[in-house]
Design an enzyme around this catalytic site. Structure first.
Site: not given
Ligand SMILES: O=c1ccn([C@@H]2O[C@H](COP(=O)(O)O)[C@@H](O)[C@H]2O)c(=O)[nH]1
Length: 278
Positions: A96
């Site tokens: 990001k």
């Molecule tokens: O809007 C967003 C953008 C990025 N993320 C990232 O995805 C994963 C989600 O992890 P989970 O364990 O499936 O919840 C994490 O690395 C976030 O930084 C997001 O969740 N939302």
């Protein structure tokens, strides 16, 4: 070099519509019986890579969980990236990044220049200094067949107050981002290389995604509460472009490699059923 959009299109056709994140949370390291240090991080990442690298279309290491161990964590990230590429999955580094254009150029070199030790297929980027500030990333990605996924509507509840705010022309901030990325992808076949991040948790977007012609990364599935069925509500007719993304939901099945594979297969099957209904 073949474009990222074309490579992603092929990877999803061959392996199914799934992105799995490598997010070594301290709680997951403990659950896997690993120490919360560089050795635990390294074993965790290696297990995920060996279990899923030859079958999941896109793997998304979350840079924060590597960076928290300093230079040794970044070294583990670099080897994880190399191992994933050897296994044939596309690597989307979730960092990001975003800044003024001249600094974005340095980020672009770090991740999208093939001579870098952190070279990946695609990165996530933040457009909140203006989508145009990311131009150096778009340019280097286009030159070397890379991709950039730009945040539009994030999965966290705090995102809406910024992303759904309206500008002077009446469009939401998210729609402005969507429109600018759509322009970059215009005419690309079979798919543009510039994607958007739209959380599976956000409900009806109120946005027009019809002209994006690029991938729509959908995090928020599983641990954040969204289900595959929610993708229909969020994306509507844009469903075919969705790349569903799971981290903790799949990782929680480890460390047994067979259990990790089974969790990934379940996720693909759930999402296929919804995407196929579009
Ligand atoms: O809007 C967003 C953008 C990025 N993320 C990232 O995805 C994963 C989600 O992890 P989970 O364990 O499936 O919840 C994490 O690395 C976030 O930084 C997001 O969740 N939302």
């Amino acid at each position: 070099m073949e474009s990222f959009g074309a490579r992603l299109h092929r990877a999803v056709s061959e392996r199914g519509p799934l992105c799995v994140g490598i997010d070594p949370h301290p709680a997951l390291l403990a659950r896997w019986g690993l120490t919360d240090d560089v050795d635990g991080l390294s074993r965790f990442a290696r297990t995920v890579v060996d279990a899923l690298g030859d079958r999941v279309a896109v793997v998304k290491p979350q840079s924060a969980f590597f960076e928290r161990f300093g230079s040794q964590g970044v070294a583990v990230l670099e080897s994880t990236i190399r191992q994933l590429r050897d296994y044939g999955s596309l690597v989307l580094l979730d960092v990001k990044r975003g800044d003024i254009g001249s600094t974005v150029r340095a980020y672009a070199s770090a991740y999208l220049d093939p001579s870098s030790s952190m070279y990946v297929d695609a990165v996530t980027a933040s457009p909140f200094l203006g989508v145009g500030s990311l131009d150096p990333m778009f340019e280097l990605a286009a030159e070397h067949g890379g991709g950039v996924f730009v945040l539009a509507l994030t999965s966290n509840p705090e995102g809406a107050s910024v992303q759904r705010a309206r500008g002077a022309d009446g469009r939401t901030v998210a729609q402005t981002v969507i429109d600018e990325i759509s322009q970059l992808n215009a005419g690309a076949e079979p798919l543009g290389s510039f994607g958007l991040v739209v959380g599976a948790t956000v409900g009806e977007t109120g946005c027009d995604l019809s002209a994006v012609n690029g991938p729509l990364l959908a995090p928020g599935l599983g641990a954040q509460g969204a289900t595959a069925a929610d993708l229909r509500v969020v994306f509507g007719s844009a469903l075919p472009a969705v790349l569903p993304s799971y981290s903790r939901e799949v990782l929680g099945a480890g460390p047994d490699p067979e259990a990790l594979r089974a969790a990934a297969e379940r996720a693909v099957a759930d999402c296929r059923a919804v995407l196929a209904s579009s």
